[in-house]
Scaffold this active site. Structure first.
Site, PDB file in Angstrom:
ATOM      1  N   ASP A  49      35.784  27.594  48.234  1.00 31.65           N
ATOM      2  CA  ASP A  49      34.691  27.942  47.320  1.00 31.65           C
ATOM      3  C   ASP A  49      35.251  28.572  46.059  1.00 31.65           C
ATOM      4  OD1 ASP A  49      32.539  30.098  46.326  1.00 31.65           O
ATOM      5  OD2 ASP A  49      31.504  28.438  47.300  1.00 31.65           O
ATOM      6  N   ARG A  50      34.900  28.006  44.918  1.00 38.12           N
ATOM      7  CA  ARG A  50      35.460  28.460  43.642  1.00 38.12           C
ATOM      8  C   ARG A  50      34.941  29.842  43.235  1.00 38.12           C
ATOM      9  NH1 ARG A  50      34.526  24.458  46.108  1.00 38.12           N
ATOM     10  NH2 ARG A  50      32.596  24.073  44.989  1.00 38.12           N
ATOM     11  N   THR A  51      33.659  30.073  43.419  1.00 35.40           N
ATOM     12  CA  THR A  51      33.109  31.379  43.057  1.00 35.40           C
ATOM     13  C   THR A  51      33.749  32.487  43.881  1.00 35.40           C
ATOM     14  OG1 THR A  51      30.984  30.509  42.284  1.00 35.40           O
ATOM     15  CG2 THR A  51      31.021  32.787  43.047  1.00 35.40           C
ATOM     16  N   CYS A  87      32.248  19.968  38.412  1.00 32.08           N
ATOM     17  CA  CYS A  87      32.051  21.314  38.968  1.00 32.08           C
ATOM     18  C   CYS A  87      32.331  22.299  37.851  1.00 32.08           C
ATOM     19  CB  CYS A  87      32.982  21.560  40.148  1.00 32.08           C
ATOM     20  SG  CYS A  87      33.001  23.292  40.709  1.00 32.08           S
ATOM     21  N   ASN A  88      31.313  22.998  37.396  1.00 32.83           N
ATOM     22  CA  ASN A  88      31.486  23.930  36.284  1.00 32.83           C
ATOM     23  C   ASN A  88      32.442  25.067  36.620  1.00 32.83           C
ATOM     24  OD1 ASN A  88      29.348  23.462  33.878  1.00 32.83           O
ATOM     25  ND2 ASN A  88      28.461  22.760  35.797  1.00 32.83           N
ATOM     26  N   THR A  89      32.265  25.670  37.797  1.00 30.07           N
ATOM     27  CA  THR A  89      33.050  26.856  38.139  1.00 30.07           C
ATOM     28  C   THR A  89      34.540  26.548  38.190  1.00 30.07           C
ATOM     29  OG1 THR A  89      31.152  27.565  39.473  1.00 30.07           O
ATOM     30  CG2 THR A  89      33.185  28.807  39.720  1.00 30.07           C
ATOM     31  N   THR A 129      26.731  29.598  38.493  1.00 29.05           N
ATOM     32  CA  THR A 129      27.105  30.469  39.608  1.00 29.05           C
ATOM     33  C   THR A 129      27.574  31.824  39.083  1.00 29.05           C
ATOM     34  OG1 THR A 129      29.412  29.758  39.594  1.00 29.05           O
ATOM     35  CG2 THR A 129      27.870  28.494  40.972  1.00 29.05           C
ATOM     36  N   LYS A 169      22.944  23.133  48.017  1.00 27.16           N
ATOM     37  CA  LYS A 169      24.134  22.985  48.857  1.00 27.16           C
ATOM     38  C   LYS A 169      23.774  22.881  50.338  1.00 27.16           C
ATOM     39  CE  LYS A 169      27.862  24.963  46.021  1.00 27.16           C
ATOM     40  NZ  LYS A 169      28.738  23.764  46.040  1.00 27.16           N
ATOM     41  N   CYS A 198      25.663  24.277  36.380  1.00 25.94           N
ATOM     42  CA  CYS A 198      26.174  24.129  37.750  1.00 25.94           C
ATOM     43  C   CYS A 198      25.738  22.748  38.210  1.00 25.94           C
ATOM     44  CB  CYS A 198      25.611  25.196  38.678  1.00 25.94           C
ATOM     45  SG  CYS A 198      26.089  24.948  40.413  1.00 25.94           S
TER      46      CYS A 198
END
Length: 239
Positions: A49-51, A87-89, A129, A169, A198
């Protein structure tokens, strides 16, 4: 004649990757299979998970970077001539990834900020996010383009995260009432537009009618991908 091939570094999440590829198809003026964008899609759903990685820092961040880099190199070695990452993050890591590969990564956030500025918009509300918001990815690129990015209030940001994680998600279509409250928050802050920043929100928008107030960053990326692969556009959605 040079052969162009789009590499899609996806899986973050899988449904967003599916929606992105549909966006590419929809924006290509093709009358046969051979006139569509030649694409290789890598859906790496095991990507951490990027966040969570951004907020944790240290080894967690490095794990995401190394995985993104390995995937980008795989696409490059497979003959891709450019890469899109829906994917923005993950864009927190992409300038660094770009240093290690020889093909361009289309920068969704930078392209979106430039588009908003070109359209004369001044105060976009960024729906993203916590990771994207806290790292200032859109704030930085909007500032470079001469516009001021606005983030949701803490209460509205919780709704944004719920819409992303609890709804899309989790395989749900998303709650329009949550989005309506988020929209009112942006209006109360004087925003003249909003950005779906996002890709899960792109999935939400694909299932619900949203006003032209919103620019979908993933749609911007899809058009740039078609252009980068030198295919004719079905319709110029953006300039």
């Amino acid at each position: 004649m040079k052969q162009y091939r789009l590499g899609v570094l996806g899986g973050m999440g899988p449904q967003a990757t599916n929606t992105f590829y549909q966006f590419v198809i929809d924006r290509t003026a093709a009358r046969s299979d051979q006139e569509h964008v030649n694409a290789l899609i890598l859906s790496d759903s095991d990507m951490p998970d990027r966040t969570a990685a951004i907020l944790s820092g240290g080894k967690a961040q490095d794990a995401v970077f190394q995985r993104l880099l390995a995937d980008a190199k795989l696409l490059e070695q497979a003959g891709c001539t450019c890469i899109a990452v829906p994917c923005n993050t993950s864009h927190f890591f992409l300038d660094r990834v770009q240093e290690y590969i020889g093909i361009p990564i289309l920068h969704m956030i930078r392209e979106t900020a430039r588009l908003l500025a070109a359209q004369g918009l001044k105060r976009p509300g960024i729906l993203a996010t916590d990771g994207t918001i806290r790292t200032g990815l859109y704030q930085k690129e909007c500032s470079a383009a001469g516009i001021q990015a606005v983030i949701p209030s803490p209460e509205a940001q919780k709704l944004v995260m719920s819409l992303i994680y609890d709804d899309v998600k989790a395989g749900r279509d998303g709650d329009p009432q949550k989005f309506a409250a988020i929209h009112e928050d942006l209006l109360s802050q004087g925003c003249d537009c909003g950005v779906l920043a996002c890709t899960e929100l792109s999935v939400f928008a694909d299932k619900h009618h949203l006003p032209p107030f919103y620019t979908d960053a993933m749609a911007v990326l899809a058009q740039r991908a078609v252009e980068a692969c030198h295919k004719p556009l079905r319709h110029i959605f953006i300039k």
